[in-house]
Scaffold this motif. Structure first.
Motif, PDB file in Angstrom:
ATOM      1  N   THR A  33       0.837  -1.210   0.000  1.00 53.15           N
ATOM      2  CA  THR A  33       0.000   0.000   0.000  1.00 53.15           C
ATOM      3  C   THR A  33       0.871   1.259   0.000  1.00 53.15           C
ATOM      4  O   THR A  33       0.561   2.232  -0.688  1.00 53.15           O
ATOM      5  CB  THR A  33      -0.964  -0.041   1.209  1.00 53.15           C
ATOM      6  OG1 THR A  33      -1.711  -1.256   1.117  1.00 53.15           O
ATOM      7  CG2 THR A  33      -1.913   1.135   1.218  1.00 53.15           C
ATOM      8  N   ALA A  57       0.466   3.996  -2.955  1.00 51.48           N
ATOM      9  CA  ALA A  57       0.130   5.367  -2.547  1.00 51.48           C
ATOM     10  C   ALA A  57       1.212   6.327  -3.024  1.00 51.48           C
ATOM     11  O   ALA A  57       0.920   7.428  -3.519  1.00 51.48           O
ATOM     12  CB  ALA A  57      -0.005   5.444  -1.032  1.00 51.48           C
ATOM     13  N   MET A  65      -6.489   0.952  -3.823  1.00 54.24           N
ATOM     14  CA  MET A  65      -5.895   2.260  -4.079  1.00 54.24           C
ATOM     15  C   MET A  65      -5.436   2.390  -5.536  1.00 54.24           C
ATOM     16  O   MET A  65      -5.640   3.422  -6.176  1.00 54.24           O
ATOM     17  CB  MET A  65      -4.730   2.459  -3.122  1.00 54.24           C
ATOM     18  CG  MET A  65      -4.287   3.879  -3.043  1.00 54.24           C
ATOM     19  SD  MET A  65      -2.993   4.082  -1.861  1.00 54.24           S
ATOM     20  CE  MET A  65      -3.855   4.073  -0.336  1.00 54.24           C
TER      21      MET A  65
END
Ligand code: ADP
Ligand code: ASP
Ligand code: MG
Length: 407
Positions: free
Chosen positions: A155, A159, A218
């Motif tokens: 993640t 990101a 995401m």
């Protein structure tokens, strides 16, 4: 020139030779004319050790101090990789979460990323410097270190790719991509050239830990071009992409399992409005993530049972939280089992093809595996079984759905 995020998992940086090997891969990417930001995990096994130490002192440890401890594995690997890069003539600098800063919410040990102030990183990349960034960690509003939940450096990488508007995010791991199921328990598993975001999301949330679920969500939201590949070979990996790019599909794309589940049944609850809300708010307040929930039909509208599943590591906390409600809710008993696995079959073709549940249930029944709870989504069927049968269930389903055959 492209801007690329390369993420290296724990096995890829497990020792000094592997860190040197990663440094060479980063150098090659940089020398091909790219700007490179690297996100690294802790050395394989080291986060487990850190978690274990915290637990040994207090299983109900303070989450802020847990984060202080478990985030340290990544501090070691970013520093070592920056040194390895400098040694081979690459300008590189390490970055911890708070130095960027990567801002998270205050849910220590399972924090969500709120913002990445990426200006400094972009400046350095534009000067040709490699940014080596610690995955898994950030800084919470209280000014303390936070961590993103196990597997969280995926993640961090996605990101970061979104924040610096990278052209691609490459997740390097110890297998050659995303497979039809975990290649470690099914040698016949086949590497997929591509998988849709939706299927990957379901696979990850069903336990295929090759990507952390939130990283997939995401990437989908921010249109990050994501691929999974091996840091040990130069074979092409798996592209995670939008559905319209996919051709007609097999019945099922993959099988996922999570062998670390537990199941709780609250027996004999009054059958009236507000009871389930009380149970699940008590669990939510303790930050327990509940997965499947079933409430049995109450024949007499007097008493009912609620069963739910959760990660085995959260069972103790859940039982403590619910025991406190026993008098208020007047339930009869709390029954729990920590030897549970969840097996899921996943595929977007489920939307249009029938007979998938039938085949799944037939295969499990032939193997005499009892299904304790069943739940479905539009593209997934999951069942809870006794954990001892995990491998048998995965292998039998993989064979039955002919996932080893190229379509
Ligand atoms: P890293 O340390 O690189 O993040 P992880 O251990 O988190 O690596 O994830 C890679 C592992 O995921 C593989 O070694 C494999 O055993 C497991 N895995 C589970 N399901 C799958 C799948 N469908 N495809 C590929 N790998 C899978
Ligand atoms: N080191 C962390 C973990 O083991 C984060 C990661 O590897 O993604 O969970
Ligand atoms: Mg991982």
């Amino acid at each position: 020139m492209a801007r690329i995020v390369q993420k290296f998992g724990g096995t890829s940086v497990a020792d000094i030779d592997r860190i040197k090997h990663v440094a060479q891969k980063v150098k090659t990417c940089l020398e091909a004319g790219n700007q490179v930001a690297v996100v690294v995990s802790a050395m394989a096994g080291s986060t487990n050790q850190l978690v274990e130490w915290a637990k040994q002192i207090d299983p109900m440890h303070d989450a802020r101090e847990y984060d202080t401890v478990v985030s340290t594995g990544e501090q070691i690997t970013v520093g070592l990789l920056a040194i390895a890069l400098q040694t081979i003539g690459v300008d590189a600098r390490s970055w911890l979460g708070w130095q960027i800063p990567l801002l998270t919410d205050d849910v220590h040990s399972a924090a969500r990323i709120e913002d990445i102030k990426a200006d400094q990183i972009i400046d350095r990349l534009e000067q040709g410097q490699v940014a080596v960034i610690a995955g898994f960690q950030g800084i919470a509003p209280d000014g303390r270190i936070s961590t993103l939940g196990r597997g969280g450096s995926d993640t961090s990488a996605v990101a970061l790719a979104a924040a610096i508007k990278a052209d691609r995010c490459d997740i390097y791991t110890d297998v050659e991509g995303v497979y039809t199921t975990d290649p470690r328990i099914m040698p016949k598993a086949r590497k997929l050239d591509s998988i849709t975001f939706e299927e990957m999301l379901e696979m990850a949330s069903a336990g295929a830990k090759v990507l952390q679920t939130r990283s997939v969500a995401m990437a989908m939201r921010h249109h990050v071009k994501l691929q999974v590949l091996s840091s040990f070979t130069d074979t092409p990996g798996t592209l995670v992409q939008n559905e319209e790019k996919q051709m007609e599909k097999q019945k099922v794309s993959g099988i996922a399992y999570s062998a670390e589940e537990a199941k709780v049944t609250v027996v004999g609850l009054p059958d009236k409005p507000g009871i389930a809300a009380k149970i699940f708010s008590a669990l939510a307040e303790t930050h327990i993530n509940v997965d499947m929930i079933v409430q049995s039909a109450s024949p007499d509208s007097q008493k009912t049972d609620i069963t739910f599943s959760l990660a085995r590591s959260e069972l103790e906390k859940a039982v403590t939280a619910l025991t406190r409600l026993k008098t208020e809710l007047a339930f009869v008993a709390l029954v729990h089992d920590d030897n549970i696995a969840k097996i899921s079959v996943i595929g977007t073709a489920m939307r249009t093809q029938s007979g998938i549940a039938k085949l799944m249930f037939e295969v499990l029944s032939e193997k005499k595996i009892n299904m304790q709870v069943i739940s479905t989504s539009e593209i997934k069927i999951s069942v809870l079984i006794q954990a001892d049968y995990t491998e048998l269930a995965v292998r039998s389903l993989h064979d039955a759905f002919e996932l080893d055959k190229i379509d």
